[in-house]
Design a protein around this motif. Sequence first.
Motif, PDB file in Angstrom:
ATOM      1  N   ARG A 149       0.848  -1.470  -0.091  1.00 32.07           N
ATOM      2  CA  ARG A 149       0.034  -0.263   0.210  1.00 32.07           C
ATOM      3  C   ARG A 149       0.889   1.386  -0.305  1.00 32.07           C
ATOM      4  N   PHE A 150       2.184   0.837   0.956  1.00 29.02           N
ATOM      5  CA  PHE A 150       3.016   2.409   0.508  1.00 29.02           C
ATOM      6  C   PHE A 150       3.672   2.462  -0.410  1.00 29.02           C
ATOM      7  N   VAL A 151       4.271   1.651  -1.395  1.00 28.70           N
ATOM      8  CA  VAL A 151       4.942   1.786  -2.125  1.00 28.70           C
ATOM      9  C   VAL A 151       3.788   2.503  -3.340  1.00 28.70           C
ATOM     10  N   PHE A 152       2.235   1.525  -3.612  1.00 31.87           N
ATOM     11  CA  PHE A 152       1.596   2.415  -4.616  1.00 31.87           C
ATOM     12  C   PHE A 152       1.074   3.570  -4.170  1.00 31.87           C
ATOM     13  N   LEU A 153       0.529   3.637  -2.508  1.00 35.62           N
ATOM     14  CA  LEU A 153      -0.204   4.895  -3.085  1.00 35.62           C
ATOM     15  C   LEU A 153       0.212   5.565  -2.373  1.00 35.62           C
ATOM     16  N   HIS A 154       1.075   5.823  -1.685  1.00 33.97           N
ATOM     17  CA  HIS A 154       1.840   7.245  -0.242  1.00 33.97           C
ATOM     18  C   HIS A 154       2.764   7.969  -1.748  1.00 33.97           C
ATOM     19  N   PRO A 155       2.038   9.109  -0.889  1.00 35.57           N
ATOM     20  CA  PRO A 155       2.546  10.004  -2.279  1.00 35.57           C
ATOM     21  C   PRO A 155       4.887  10.521  -2.730  1.00 35.57           C
ATOM     22  N   ALA A 156       4.984   9.991  -0.847  1.00 33.81           N
ATOM     23  CA  ALA A 156       6.269   9.857  -1.267  1.00 33.81           C
ATOM     24  C   ALA A 156       7.671   8.801  -1.433  1.00 33.81           C
ATOM     25  N   ALA A 157       6.320   8.166  -1.893  1.00 35.17           N
ATOM     26  CA  ALA A 157       7.293   6.471  -2.034  1.00 35.17           C
ATOM     27  C   ALA A 157       7.801   6.338  -3.074  1.00 35.17           C
ATOM     28  N   HIS A 158       7.372   7.134  -4.304  1.00 33.91           N
ATOM     29  CA  HIS A 158       8.186   6.929  -5.578  1.00 33.91           C
ATOM     30  C   HIS A 158       9.594   7.731  -5.805  1.00 33.91           C
ATOM     31  N   SER A 159       9.637   8.859  -4.450  1.00 32.59           N
ATOM     32  CA  SER A 159      10.934   9.267  -5.039  1.00 32.59           C
ATOM     33  C   SER A 159      11.909   8.733  -4.075  1.00 32.59           C
ATOM     34  N   LEU A 160      11.512   7.716  -3.304  1.00 31.32           N
ATOM     35  CA  LEU A 160      12.436   7.313  -1.762  1.00 31.32           C
ATOM     36  C   LEU A 160      13.366   5.936  -1.801  1.00 31.32           C
ATOM     37  N   PHE A 161      12.364   5.545  -3.104  1.00 38.74           N
ATOM     38  CA  PHE A 161      12.949   4.052  -3.303  1.00 38.74           C
ATOM     39  C   PHE A 161      13.936   4.303  -5.299  1.00 38.74           C
ATOM     40  N   ALA A 162      15.232   4.595  -5.086  1.00 37.54           N
ATOM     41  CA  ALA A 162      16.192   4.838  -5.663  1.00 37.54           C
ATOM     42  C   ALA A 162      15.663   4.844  -7.134  1.00 37.54           C
ATOM     43  N   ASP A 163      15.503   2.233  -7.388  1.00 38.26           N
ATOM     44  CA  ASP A 163      14.532   2.389  -8.719  1.00 38.26           C
ATOM     45  C   ASP A 163      13.119   1.829  -8.108  1.00 38.26           C
ATOM     46  N   TRP A 164      11.995   2.775  -8.033  1.00 39.88           N
ATOM     47  CA  TRP A 164      11.152   2.283  -8.186  1.00 39.88           C
ATOM     48  C   TRP A 164      10.691   1.348  -8.535  1.00 39.88           C
ATOM     49  N   ASP A 165      10.911   1.311  -9.798  1.00 36.08           N
ATOM     50  CA  ASP A 165       9.998   0.158 -10.564  1.00 36.08           C
ATOM     51  C   ASP A 165      10.077  -0.668 -10.002  1.00 36.08           C
ATOM     52  N   ALA A 166      11.222  -1.407 -10.311  1.00 38.17           N
ATOM     53  CA  ALA A 166      11.398  -2.892  -8.975  1.00 38.17           C
ATOM     54  C   ALA A 166      11.118  -3.272  -8.042  1.00 38.17           C
ATOM     55  N   GLN A 167      11.028  -2.270  -7.064  1.00 38.04           N
ATOM     56  CA  GLN A 167      10.647  -2.289  -5.946  1.00 38.04           C
ATOM     57  C   GLN A 167       9.046  -2.881  -5.767  1.00 38.04           C
ATOM     58  N   VAL A 168       8.113  -1.815  -7.273  1.00 35.62           N
ATOM     59  CA  VAL A 168       6.624  -2.059  -7.565  1.00 35.62           C
ATOM     60  C   VAL A 168       6.868  -3.800  -7.986  1.00 35.62           C
ATOM     61  N   ARG A 169       7.520  -3.544  -9.021  1.00 32.28           N
ATOM     62  CA  ARG A 169       7.645  -5.405  -9.366  1.00 32.28           C
ATOM     63  C   ARG A 169       7.747  -6.750  -8.272  1.00 32.28           C
ATOM     64  N   GLY A 170       8.230  -6.509  -7.363  1.00 30.14           N
ATOM     65  CA  GLY A 170       8.970  -7.131  -6.661  1.00 30.14           C
ATOM     66  C   GLY A 170       7.717  -7.187  -5.146  1.00 30.14           C
ATOM     67  N   CYS A 171       6.839  -6.388  -5.202  1.00 29.29           N
ATOM     68  CA  CYS A 171       5.691  -6.285  -4.334  1.00 29.29           C
ATOM     69  C   CYS A 171       4.305  -6.901  -4.724  1.00 29.29           C
ATOM     70  N   VAL A 172       4.223  -7.193  -6.660  1.00 31.03           N
ATOM     71  CA  VAL A 172       3.533  -7.262  -7.353  1.00 31.03           C
ATOM     72  C   VAL A 172       2.720  -8.898  -6.685  1.00 31.03           C
ATOM     73  N   ALA A 173       5.001  -9.148  -7.679  1.00 27.13           N
ATOM     74  CA  ALA A 173       4.959 -10.838  -8.064  1.00 27.13           C
ATOM     75  C   ALA A 173       4.628 -11.408  -6.494  1.00 27.13           C
ATOM     76  N   HIS A 174       5.511 -11.081  -5.438  1.00 26.21           N
ATOM     77  CA  HIS A 174       5.327 -11.492  -4.463  1.00 26.21           C
ATOM     78  C   HIS A 174       3.655 -11.880  -3.405  1.00 26.21           C
ATOM     79  N   LEU A 175       2.543 -10.798  -3.992  1.00 32.23           N
ATOM     80  CA  LEU A 175       1.390 -11.044  -3.818  1.00 32.23           C
ATOM     81  C   LEU A 175       0.864 -12.002  -4.380  1.00 32.23           C
ATOM     82  N   ARG A 176       1.370 -11.754  -5.848  1.00 31.06           N
ATOM     83  CA  ARG A 176       0.324 -12.752  -7.179  1.00 31.06           C
ATOM     84  C   ARG A 176       1.141 -14.335  -6.343  1.00 31.06           C
ATOM     85  N   ALA A 177       1.993 -14.526  -6.264  1.00 29.48           N
ATOM     86  CA  ALA A 177       1.915 -15.798  -5.484  1.00 29.48           C
ATOM     87  C   ALA A 177       1.357 -16.465  -4.531  1.00 29.48           C
TER      88      ALA A 177
END
Length: 295
Positions: free
Chosen positions: A163-191
């Motif tokens: 929820r933080f990664v996708f919905l918090h306005p600060a998350a996109h700038s916090l993670f240097a590789d936001w794309d990899a972070q969100v893909r990892g979150c989704v892949a975990h939930l998908r599994a």
Amino acid sequence: MTSQQQYGTELGRFLRARRARVTPGQAGLPAGAGLRRTPGLRREELAMLAGISIDYYIRLERGKETRPSPSVVESLSRALLLEPDEAEHLRTLAAVAARTVPEPPAAPSRTVRPGVKLLLENLRPAPAYVVSRTNDLLAANPAGLRLLAGIEEWPAKDRNIARFVFLHPAAHSLFADWDAQVRGCVAHLRALAGTDPDAPDLTRLVGELLLKSPEFARLWKRYDVKNRSYGTKSFHHPEVGDLTLGYQSLQLEGTPGHHLLAYSAEPGTPDHDAIALLDLLGHHPASTDPSRPPA
């Protein structure tokens, strides 16, 4: 639809999603003449590559066949060019689909044992926190909470990493590789969804993110599955600057679904100085404005 058919359908969804990701060229097949209606392999092409009949494969995709043999599962894994995590997920889906009566999902616990809380304290100044199977943030030491800049402003019940990664306005700038972070979150939930699709904690979270985040919805359709329990993450932290930390995720015995995630840095480095500062800052109110999840 029976429970067994539903789990079989989840197996079929995975097969369809992965079939669409493999091109004939990747599978060693000629592209053929004319316009292809499917972006990846046709059903008959995958059946041929896996050494099974087209009728049998269609039944798998449609959830009408729920007991593929281990050899069929392995053949499909090879034909679909699955990575190790993906192949393991396919084996798990096949095993779940084969159950006559699937096991009911266990009610997840949000209680963190006192000994685990003491471990979090003993890990200081290294950031560390405990998450549930759906990545609810259940407990954290000062640096662990402060590392996820802004999440501490949300009520404890709303603190979830996805929820933080996708919905918090600060998350996109916090993670240097936001794309990899969100893909990892989704892949975990998908599994997790593949083996426990009706779990209330999972369906609530996924439903919320599908509704509120177009990026989550796009990635959810890809059906990527991956388990990554260690590595490095880089941050652009608003209070301590840029830092790159190693991380390790450990399953906590005695509480199903709970994992401890701890970060580390070499002593004497700027990254280690940064986490020591995070530990100190964790005892003070955040300097950022409160930001609650979107309603």
